[in-house]
Scaffold this motif. Structure first.
Motif, PDB file in Angstrom:
ATOM      1  N   ALA A 184       0.823  -1.206   0.000  1.00 21.95           N
ATOM      2  CA  ALA A 184       0.000   0.000   0.000  1.00 21.95           C
ATOM      3  C   ALA A 184       0.857   1.255   0.000  1.00 21.95           C
ATOM      4  O   ALA A 184       0.474   2.279  -0.579  1.00 21.95           O
ATOM      5  N   ALA A 185       2.020   1.218   0.643  1.00 21.98           N
ATOM      6  CA  ALA A 185       2.889   2.392   0.692  1.00 21.98           C
ATOM      7  C   ALA A 185       3.392   2.751  -0.699  1.00 21.98           C
ATOM      8  O   ALA A 185       3.468   3.940  -1.061  1.00 21.98           O
ATOM      9  N   GLU A 188       0.619   4.427  -2.547  1.00 20.25           N
ATOM     10  CA  GLU A 188       0.410   5.802  -2.096  1.00 20.25           C
ATOM     11  C   GLU A 188       1.417   6.754  -2.737  1.00 20.25           C
ATOM     12  O   GLU A 188       1.066   7.877  -3.117  1.00 20.25           O
ATOM     13  N   LEU A 191       0.074   7.556  -6.234  1.00 24.04           N
ATOM     14  CA  LEU A 191      -1.149   8.356  -6.214  1.00 24.04           C
ATOM     15  C   LEU A 191      -0.889   9.771  -5.709  1.00 24.04           C
ATOM     16  O   LEU A 191      -1.462  10.744  -6.214  1.00 24.04           O
ATOM     17  N   ALA A 192      -0.014   9.897  -4.711  1.00 22.01           N
ATOM     18  CA  ALA A 192       0.276  11.218  -4.153  1.00 22.01           C
ATOM     19  C   ALA A 192       0.982  12.120  -5.160  1.00 22.01           C
ATOM     20  O   ALA A 192       0.866  13.347  -5.090  1.00 22.01           O
ATOM     21  N   ALA A 221      -7.040  -0.717   2.404  1.00 20.55           N
ATOM     22  CA  ALA A 221      -6.063   0.361   2.284  1.00 20.55           C
ATOM     23  C   ALA A 221      -6.082   0.963   0.888  1.00 20.55           C
ATOM     24  O   ALA A 221      -5.994   2.187   0.721  1.00 20.55           O
ATOM     25  N   GLU A 224      -9.095   3.209   0.582  1.00 16.75           N
ATOM     26  CA  GLU A 224      -8.917   4.462   1.321  1.00 16.75           C
ATOM     27  C   GLU A 224      -7.953   5.394   0.597  1.00 16.75           C
ATOM     28  O   GLU A 224      -8.180   6.608   0.511  1.00 16.75           O
ATOM     29  N   LEU A 225      -6.883   4.834   0.037  1.00 17.91           N
ATOM     30  CA  LEU A 225      -5.911   5.665  -0.687  1.00 17.91           C
ATOM     31  C   LEU A 225      -6.537   6.267  -1.944  1.00 17.91           C
ATOM     32  O   LEU A 225      -6.274   7.431  -2.282  1.00 17.91           O
ATOM     33  N   CYS A 226      -7.354   5.488  -2.639  1.00 21.26           N
ATOM     34  CA  CYS A 226      -8.029   6.018  -3.824  1.00 21.26           C
ATOM     35  C   CYS A 226      -8.948   7.178  -3.445  1.00 21.26           C
ATOM     36  O   CYS A 226      -9.015   8.196  -4.146  1.00 21.26           O
ATOM     37  N   ARG A 228      -8.590   9.116  -0.787  1.00 24.19           N
ATOM     38  CA  ARG A 228      -7.772  10.238  -0.306  1.00 24.19           C
ATOM     39  C   ARG A 228      -7.167  11.036  -1.446  1.00 24.19           C
ATOM     40  O   ARG A 228      -7.103  12.272  -1.391  1.00 24.19           O
ATOM     41  N   TYR A 229      -6.747  10.348  -2.500  1.00 22.74           N
ATOM     42  CA  TYR A 229      -6.034  11.030  -3.577  1.00 22.74           C
ATOM     43  C   TYR A 229      -6.872  11.176  -4.841  1.00 22.74           C
ATOM     44  O   TYR A 229      -6.341  11.485  -5.911  1.00 22.74           O
TER      45      TYR A 229
END
Length: 436
Positions: A184-185, A188, A191-192, A221, A224-226, A228-229
């Motif tokens: 997941a990191a 991220e 995506l970030a 995860a 959630e990342l999708c 968030r970004y």
């Protein structure tokens, strides 16, 4: 189920003639592959079994996830037969009931929030549709996982995580990134770097990578990342969905609902090829307004829609999702016991969920040899396109106790015949075996 019928010998070319036709009209490589597996000519199927022109029967634990309901399930055949004899292909101008009914049936079992359906003919076509949906939503950057498999058409191939399949066709789609599956990191980080521009494609379990199961919480995860970004999440359940993993969808275990869900293989009921894209109204909004932006002549063909309706009905009527979970637990334990008993330390891991099972060896060779050995013993299994170390089993959820007994005995014989070349300590006598 009705008895399997075999075409008359006059209707089926002999092995030699059929091999020549393959070599001169289809593919020399495909002909060679057929010869590698004994040159058998399959002509009929019923339930969990395939029959050859010579009358030999094989237990089908392969099919790459297509045959969850087995071959020619009576409910699927009934739906398709009725449609075949009334209206198999539509004009595409008038409204047609089978497409609407199939879409409604699929939405009824889909994760919450997915309400729009586009039908296609193959998994790769469904992936292409999802890529186009992403573009309509301004997500031009595609993100997939290394080792993943999403098909071999040009867009889908850009996402499939293996250079062996990609290299002959480059350049592929630009702005495509691959991250390690389960990390997941790493996702991220990608995506970030491009918020609001990405579309993420992920499988709940990577089938062609060798039944790779992600860490617990990974799909949550990713979701959630999708969020968030500002990325679109496409869940590729072409192989894992419709009960294959012992739940309706692979993401059910973590309560994940994507923006776009890809469905295929088992949706055909093993009778008529069909796939689907199921999306939220928001993700589907542009295609919702203009029905001519993304079309295909045979999309939503009544015959395929009847197969999809039949498949969904058969899964529910026979409770095949629960059956997949139950059978999967027994098969994982028993196949693991048999294979480890013969190969010992040469087996790295036996893993799976539901009726998607993998045996991973510690070196190239055993998986392919055991696949051939199983055919010799009357069982069809799968290799893994993205891993030569893993032999896969994708059996139907309609296996009987007699089928299971046949499978365990065939695996035991095949392992005994093959294991000696990889481990001198492999047992030479059959040990006691109990069934779960």
């Amino acid at each position: 189920m009705s008895a399997t019928t075999t075409p008359s010998p006059a209707a089926v070319p002999g092995r030699r003639d059929l091999g020549l036709l393959y070599r001169t009209r289809l593919s020399r490589g495909r002909a060679t592959l057929g010869e590698l597996f004994g040159g058998h000519v399959e002509v009929a199927s019923q339930g969990a079994w395939v029959t050859t022109a010579e009358g030999r029967r094989f237990l089908n634990c392969g099919g790459y996830g297509v045959f969850l309901t087995g071959a020619r399930h009576p409910t699927v055949v009934r739906h398709v037969s009725e449609q075949l004899h009334s209206h198999p292909v539509a004009t595409r101008l008038f409204l047609e009931p089978q497409a609407a009914l199939a879409a409604d049936a699929l939405v009824a079992v889909a994760p919450p929030g997915l309400e729009r359906v586009h039908f296609a003919g193959s998994g790769a076509e469904a992936v292409e549709t999802a890529i186009k949906i992403a573009r309509t939503q301004g997500r031009r950057r595609l993100v997939a996982a290394g080792g993943g498999y999403h098909g071999k058409t040009m867009g889908a191939l850009s996402l499939t995580g293996r250079s062996l399949f990609q290299d002959p066709f480059r350049p592929l789609l630009p702005d495509t990134a691959h991250v390690p599956y389960g990390d997941a990191a790493a996702l991220e980080g990608v995506l970030a770097a491009a918020p609001g521009e990405c579309c993420v494609f992920v499988e709940p379990v990577q089938g062609e990578a060798g039944v790779v199961i992600p860490p617990a919480g990974y799909l949550r995860a990713v979701r959630e990342l999708c969020h968030r970004y500002g990325a679109l999440l496409v869940l590729d359940e072409i192989q894992t969905g419709l009960g294959r993993l012992g739940s309706w969808w692979g993401a059910d275990a973590e309560g994940v609902s994507p923006d776009v869900l890809l469905v295929g293989k088992g949706l055909s009921g093993g009778v008529v090829p069909v796939s689907a894209v199921v999306a939220t109204p928001e993700a589907f909004s542009v295609l919702d307004r203009d029905p001519y932006l993304h079309t295909s002549t045979f999309s939503g063909a009544p015959l395929a829609m009847a197969a999809a309706r039949g498949a969904l009905a058969a899964i529910r009527e026979d409770d095949l999702v629960a059956r997949s979970h139950e059978l999967g637990g027994e098969l994982l334990a028993e196949l693991g016991r048999i294979v480890r008993g013969h190969y010992g330390a040469a087996v790295r891991e036996v893993r799976g969920r539901g009726l998607l099972l993998g045996v991973e060896f510690d070196r190239p060779g055993p998986a392919g040899d055991l696949l051939i050995g199983l055919v010799e013993q009357g069982v069809v299994a799968n290799h893994s396109l993205n891993s030569h170390l893993v032999l896969r089993f994708t059996p139907p959820a309609v296996l009987t106790r007699a089928d299971l007994d046949f499978l365990y005995e065939a695996v035991d014989r095949a392992c005994r015949a093959q294991a000696a070349r990889y481990t001198p300590a492999a047992p030479t006598t059959e040990g006691d075996r109990t069934h779960a």
